[in-house]
Design a protein around this motif. Structure first.
Motif, PDB file in Angstrom:
ATOM      1  N   LEU A  69       0.832  -1.204   0.000  1.00 40.45           N
ATOM      2  CA  LEU A  69       0.000   0.000   0.000  1.00 40.45           C
ATOM      3  C   LEU A  69       0.867   1.255   0.000  1.00 40.45           C
ATOM      4  O   LEU A  69       0.573   2.227  -0.697  1.00 40.45           O
ATOM      5  CB  LEU A  69      -0.926   0.026   1.218  1.00 40.45           C
ATOM      6  CG  LEU A  69      -2.078  -0.976   1.202  1.00 40.45           C
ATOM      7  CD1 LEU A  69      -2.844  -0.896   2.518  1.00 40.45           C
ATOM      8  CD2 LEU A  69      -3.001  -0.726   0.035  1.00 40.45           C
ATOM      9  N   ASP A  70       1.941   1.231   0.792  1.00 40.42           N
ATOM     10  CA  ASP A  70       2.853   2.381   0.833  1.00 40.42           C
ATOM     11  C   ASP A  70       3.473   2.641  -0.537  1.00 40.42           C
ATOM     12  O   ASP A  70       3.558   3.784  -0.987  1.00 40.42           O
ATOM     13  CB  ASP A  70       3.962   2.157   1.861  1.00 40.42           C
ATOM     14  CG  ASP A  70       3.484   2.289   3.291  1.00 40.42           C
ATOM     15  OD1 ASP A  70       2.361   2.776   3.497  1.00 40.42           O
ATOM     16  OD2 ASP A  70       4.230   1.891   4.200  1.00 40.42           O
ATOM     17  N   LEU A  75       3.552   5.822  -5.509  1.00 36.55           N
ATOM     18  CA  LEU A  75       3.415   5.879  -6.962  1.00 36.55           C
ATOM     19  C   LEU A  75       2.346   6.890  -7.366  1.00 36.55           C
ATOM     20  O   LEU A  75       2.548   7.697  -8.275  1.00 36.55           O
ATOM     21  CB  LEU A  75       3.070   4.496  -7.508  1.00 36.55           C
ATOM     22  CG  LEU A  75       2.843   4.387  -9.009  1.00 36.55           C
ATOM     23  CD1 LEU A  75       4.128   4.715  -9.750  1.00 36.55           C
ATOM     24  CD2 LEU A  75       2.364   2.999  -9.366  1.00 36.55           C
ATOM     25  N   VAL A  76       1.207   6.870  -6.689  1.00 37.39           N
ATOM     26  CA  VAL A  76       0.123   7.810  -6.992  1.00 37.39           C
ATOM     27  C   VAL A  76       0.581   9.251  -6.756  1.00 37.39           C
ATOM     28  O   VAL A  76       0.318  10.141  -7.558  1.00 37.39           O
ATOM     29  CB  VAL A  76      -1.126   7.481  -6.148  1.00 37.39           C
ATOM     30  CG1 VAL A  76      -2.162   8.582  -6.224  1.00 37.39           C
ATOM     31  CG2 VAL A  76      -1.729   6.157  -6.598  1.00 37.39           C
ATOM     32  N   ILE A  77       1.283   9.481  -5.664  1.00 31.95           N
ATOM     33  CA  ILE A  77       1.770  10.827  -5.345  1.00 31.95           C
ATOM     34  C   ILE A  77       2.744  11.306  -6.421  1.00 31.95           C
ATOM     35  O   ILE A  77       2.631  12.426  -6.930  1.00 31.95           O
ATOM     36  CB  ILE A  77       2.429  10.853  -3.956  1.00 31.95           C
ATOM     37  CG1 ILE A  77       1.373  10.699  -2.876  1.00 31.95           C
ATOM     38  CG2 ILE A  77       3.241  12.126  -3.754  1.00 31.95           C
ATOM     39  CD1 ILE A  77       1.934  10.431  -1.488  1.00 31.95           C
ATOM     40  N   ASN A  78       3.696  10.464  -6.796  1.00 34.48           N
ATOM     41  CA  ASN A  78       4.687  10.864  -7.806  1.00 34.48           C
ATOM     42  C   ASN A  78       4.059  11.061  -9.175  1.00 34.48           C
ATOM     43  O   ASN A  78       4.454  11.954  -9.921  1.00 34.48           O
ATOM     44  CB  ASN A  78       5.829   9.854  -7.865  1.00 34.48           C
ATOM     45  CG  ASN A  78       6.755   9.984  -6.674  1.00 34.48           C
ATOM     46  OD1 ASN A  78       6.963  11.075  -6.170  1.00 34.48           O
ATOM     47  ND2 ASN A  78       7.288   8.880  -6.215  1.00 34.48           N
ATOM     48  N   ARG A  79       3.073  10.234  -9.513  1.00 33.19           N
ATOM     49  CA  ARG A  79       2.380  10.411 -10.788  1.00 33.19           C
ATOM     50  C   ARG A  79       1.635  11.748 -10.788  1.00 33.19           C
ATOM     51  O   ARG A  79       1.653  12.480 -11.777  1.00 33.19           O
ATOM     52  CB  ARG A  79       1.404   9.255 -11.026  1.00 33.19           C
ATOM     53  CG  ARG A  79       0.754   9.315 -12.405  1.00 33.19           C
ATOM     54  CD  ARG A  79      -0.165   8.139 -12.662  1.00 33.19           C
ATOM     55  NE  ARG A  79       0.610   6.915 -12.682  1.00 33.19           N
ATOM     56  CZ  ARG A  79       0.205   5.765 -12.143  1.00 33.19           C
ATOM     57  NH1 ARG A  79      -0.954   5.676 -11.543  1.00 33.19           N
ATOM     58  NH2 ARG A  79       0.960   4.686 -12.218  1.00 33.19           N
ATOM     59  N   GLY A  80       0.995  12.089  -9.676  1.00 36.88           N
ATOM     60  CA  GLY A  80       0.299  13.370  -9.576  1.00 36.88           C
ATOM     61  C   GLY A  80       1.250  14.554  -9.688  1.00 36.88           C
ATOM     62  O   GLY A  80       0.936  15.550 -10.348  1.00 36.88           O
TER      63      GLY A  80
END
Length: 144
Positions: A69-70, A75-80
């Protein structure tokens, strides 16, 4: 560096962790790269160091799930962030195009946008110079 969650563990949690992993003290010592005697001592004293407990906890099904999950969240944060940088770049390019389109001052030192002209068989061959005036014309063409 990726930071992961690990619960508050005490030395008394070593036995349940080994049970959950179906690991013997010998297997745990090999995994932790310590002597088997150290693992037995931690079990008898109930005083395993936190890094040992955290390493074992991250090998449990729950620990692996939390780690996954971490990584997914990171990954979601960096993609954003990447998408935000792309939008900011596109906005800056659009602003530059508008400024170049309206700011025709005919300065004698208009910048050369694209490096020196391509070289020929010696010396400097005549090549296209992309000045601010050319960029303004291209911006008008793109808008039109």
């Amino acid at each position: 560096m990726l930071k992961t969650y690990a619960p508050r563990l005490t030395g008394a949690d070593l036995r349940p962790l080994l049970d959950e992993l179906h690991a013997t003290p010998a297997q745990a010592s090999k995994f932790l790269q310590v002597t088997e005697r150290s693992v037995w001592r931690w079990l008898s004293e109930g005083s395993a160091p936190f890094p040992v407990l955290a390493a074992l906890w991250h090998e449990t099904p729950t620990g692996r799930h939390v780690t996954a999950l971490d990584v997914g969240n990171e990954l979601v944060i960096n993609r954003g962030l990447a998408q935000a940088h792309e939008k900011a770049h596109a906005a800056a390019v659009a602003t530059l195009g508008r400024l170049l389109a309206i700011g025709d001052f005919g300065a004698a030192n208009d910048p050369v946008i694209q490096g020196p002209p391509p070289g020929g068989s010696g010396g400097f061959a005549a090549g296209p110079r992309y000045s601010a005036q050319v960029m303004r014309a291209q911006a008008r063409a793109l808008r039109g």
